[in-house]
Motif scaffolding. Structure first.
Motif, PDB file in Angstrom:
ATOM      1  N   PHE A   1       0.835  -1.196   0.000  1.00 13.97           N
ATOM      2  CA  PHE A   1       0.000   0.000   0.000  1.00 13.97           C
ATOM      3  C   PHE A   1       0.875   1.254   0.000  1.00 13.97           C
ATOM      4  O   PHE A   1       2.000   1.245   0.496  1.00 13.97           O
TER       5      PHE A   1
ATOM      6  N   TYR B   1       0.137   5.085   1.543  1.00 12.26           N
ATOM      7  CA  TYR B   1      -0.747   5.960   2.296  1.00 12.26           C
ATOM      8  C   TYR B   1      -0.207   7.373   2.223  1.00 12.26           C
ATOM      9  O   TYR B   1       0.996   7.603   2.231  1.00 12.26           O
TER      10      TYR B   1
ATOM     11  N   PHE C   1       3.636   7.202   2.937  1.00 15.44           N
ATOM     12  CA  PHE C   1       4.149   5.999   3.583  1.00 15.44           C
ATOM     13  C   PHE C   1       3.858   4.781   2.721  1.00 15.44           C
ATOM     14  O   PHE C   1       2.726   4.569   2.276  1.00 15.44           O
TER      15      PHE C   1
ATOM     16  N   ARG D   1       1.764  -5.547   3.865  1.00 16.05           N
ATOM     17  CA  ARG D   1       0.807  -6.245   4.710  1.00 16.05           C
ATOM     18  C   ARG D   1       0.892  -7.740   4.531  1.00 16.05           C
ATOM     19  O   ARG D   1       0.725  -8.252   3.419  1.00 16.05           O
TER      20      ARG D   1
ATOM     21  N   LEU E   1       0.494  -4.803   9.474  1.00 17.47           N
ATOM     22  CA  LEU E   1       0.934  -3.854   8.458  1.00 17.47           C
ATOM     23  C   LEU E   1       2.257  -3.259   8.939  1.00 17.47           C
ATOM     24  O   LEU E   1       2.352  -2.795  10.069  1.00 17.47           O
TER      25      LEU E   1
ATOM     26  N   PHE F   1       5.138  -0.389   8.145  1.00 17.56           N
ATOM     27  CA  PHE F   1       5.302   0.864   7.426  1.00 17.56           C
ATOM     28  C   PHE F   1       6.777   1.214   7.230  1.00 17.56           C
ATOM     29  O   PHE F   1       7.623   0.908   8.080  1.00 17.56           O
ATOM     30  N   GLY F   2       7.050   1.913   6.141  1.00 20.91           N
ATOM     31  CA  GLY F   2       8.319   2.582   5.996  1.00 20.91           C
ATOM     32  C   GLY F   2       8.303   3.867   6.808  1.00 20.91           C
ATOM     33  O   GLY F   2       7.282   4.233   7.396  1.00 20.91           O
ATOM     34  N   LYS F   3       9.449   4.552   6.828  1.00 23.58           N
ATOM     35  CA  LYS F   3       9.549   5.752   7.657  1.00 23.58           C
ATOM     36  C   LYS F   3       8.990   6.994   6.975  1.00 23.58           C
ATOM     37  O   LYS F   3       8.905   8.048   7.596  1.00 23.58           O
TER      38      LYS F   3
ATOM     39  N   TYR G   1      -6.120  -2.293  15.454  1.00 21.76           N
ATOM     40  CA  TYR G   1      -4.693  -2.058  15.670  1.00 21.76           C
ATOM     41  C   TYR G   1      -4.487  -0.749  16.428  1.00 21.76           C
ATOM     42  O   TYR G   1      -5.254   0.205  16.267  1.00 21.76           O
TER      43      TYR G   1
ATOM     44  N   TYR H   1      -1.210   1.979  16.742  1.00 22.06           N
ATOM     45  CA  TYR H   1       0.114   2.383  16.300  1.00 22.06           C
ATOM     46  C   TYR H   1       0.531   3.635  17.061  1.00 22.06           C
ATOM     47  O   TYR H   1      -0.299   4.408  17.531  1.00 22.06           O
TER      48      TYR H   1
ATOM     49  N   GLY I   1      10.224  10.853  12.071  1.00 18.92           N
ATOM     50  CA  GLY I   1      11.294  10.077  11.447  1.00 18.92           C
ATOM     51  C   GLY I   1      11.192   8.582  11.630  1.00 18.92           C
ATOM     52  O   GLY I   1      12.078   7.850  11.189  1.00 18.92           O
ATOM     53  N   MET I   2      10.112   8.125  12.287  1.00 19.84           N
ATOM     54  CA  MET I   2      10.001   6.683  12.578  1.00 19.84           C
ATOM     55  C   MET I   2       8.838   6.016  11.862  1.00 19.84           C
ATOM     56  O   MET I   2       8.663   4.807  11.955  1.00 19.84           O
ATOM     57  N   GLY I   3       8.022   6.762  11.186  1.00 19.59           N
ATOM     58  CA  GLY I   3       6.847   6.162  10.578  1.00 19.59           C
ATOM     59  C   GLY I   3       5.867   5.701  11.651  1.00 19.59           C
ATOM     60  O   GLY I   3       5.879   6.183  12.781  1.00 19.59           O
ATOM     61  N   LEU I   4       5.017   4.760  11.297  1.00 14.68           N
ATOM     62  CA  LEU I   4       4.059   4.199  12.247  1.00 14.68           C
ATOM     63  C   LEU I   4       4.556   2.841  12.710  1.00 14.68           C
ATOM     64  O   LEU I   4       4.930   2.006  11.893  1.00 14.68           O
ATOM     65  N   ARG I   5       4.528   2.650  14.010  1.00 16.58           N
ATOM     66  CA  ARG I   5       4.971   1.377  14.573  1.00 16.58           C
ATOM     67  C   ARG I   5       3.824   0.728  15.337  1.00 16.58           C
ATOM     68  O   ARG I   5       3.142   1.384  16.113  1.00 16.58           O
ATOM     69  N   LEU I   6       3.663  -0.556  15.136  1.00 20.43           N
ATOM     70  CA  LEU I   6       2.548  -1.291  15.712  1.00 20.43           C
ATOM     71  C   LEU I   6       2.795  -1.581  17.181  1.00 20.43           C
ATOM     72  O   LEU I   6       3.823  -2.151  17.552  1.00 20.43           O
TER      73      LEU I   6
ATOM     74  N   GLN J   1      -6.512  -1.096   5.777  1.00 15.44           N
ATOM     75  CA  GLN J   1      -6.842  -0.593   7.099  1.00 15.44           C
ATOM     76  C   GLN J   1      -7.436   0.813   6.997  1.00 15.44           C
ATOM     77  O   GLN J   1      -6.991   1.637   6.209  1.00 15.44           O
TER      78      GLN J   1
END
Lengths: 112, 111
Positions: A35, A37, A91, A95, A100, A102-104, B33, B35, B40-45, B100
């Motif tokens: 994906f 986003y 982003f 998945r 999911l 994600f990249g940064k 979920y 997050y 600088g870290m994006g999304l983390r679960l 999502q």
């Protein structure tokens, strides 16, 4: 574990021009989804486009298209005819149910 | 159709205080979920759930607990808040094989 890498922290493009955002991922799985986003300053997470790994045809949604190279594990996003409203964080996400990754992110600036 | 609703949208806590973030979805999604997003870290679960009564750890679960007593709700708890938990928290939900859907986020500051 799956990882997603976006090697461009920031990109800029002139209005009406085309820009490509890069994304690579690492996985040993054969069936998965990818994906892109968009997160504008409003902080909302907006789905731009998705690609099923088993489909060879690249996904397209209006001005947004992807270049999916499964063997190379690459999933880039091309934005054509860039508009000021395209300015946002983008982003890439991988998945493998149910999670999911994600990249940064890449911050895209659109210059008038 | 409200989609995914997060409560509250903004909160300031003192170190050591506890609080619960609420996520509600009205799409009958099986998966939910939590997050966190840091610069600088994006999304983390943090944690996720594949159904009512089930939860599982994600990438950064330490210092958080979750519960999913009802299918439509997913709660994220901080028992003893720490400054390192200052972040923007996102809830998301999905059905099997579908993208999502995200809430608008909660900005949490811990002093």
């Amino acid at each position: 574990a799956q990882t997603v890498t976006q090697s461009q922290p920031e990109m800029s493009v002139q209005e009406a021009e085309t820009v490509t955002l890069s994304c690579t991922y690492d996985t040993s799985e054969s069936d998965y989804y990818l994906f892109w986003y968009k997160q504008p300053p409003s902080r909302q997470m907006i789905l731009v486009i998705r690609q099923e790994a088993y489909k060879q045809q690249n996904a397209t949604e209006n001005r947004f298209s992807v270049n999916f190279q499964k063997a190379a594990k690459s999933f880039s996003l091309k934005i054509s005819d860039s508009q000021l409203g395209d300015a946002a964080m983008y982003f890439c996400a991988y998945r493998s149910l149910p999670k999911l990754v994600f990249g940064k992110g890449t911050k895209l600036t659109v210059n008038p | 159709n409200a989609g995914v609703t997060q409560t509250p949208k903004f909160r300031v806590l003192k170190t050591g205080q506890s609080m619960t973030l609420l996520c509600a979805q009205d799409m009958n999604h099986e998966y939910m979920y939590w997050y966190r997003q840091d610069p600088g870290m994006g999304l983390r679960l943090i944690h996720y759930s594949v159904g009512e009564g089930t939860t599982a750890k994600g990438e950064v679960p330490d210092g958080y607990n979750v519960s999913r007593l009802k299918k439509q709700n997913f709660l994220l708890g901080l028992e003893s808040a720490a400054p390192s938990q200052t972040s923007v928290y996102f809830c998301a939900s999905s059905s099997v094989g579908q993208p999502q859907h995200f809430g608008d986020g909660t900005r949490l500051s811990i002093l």
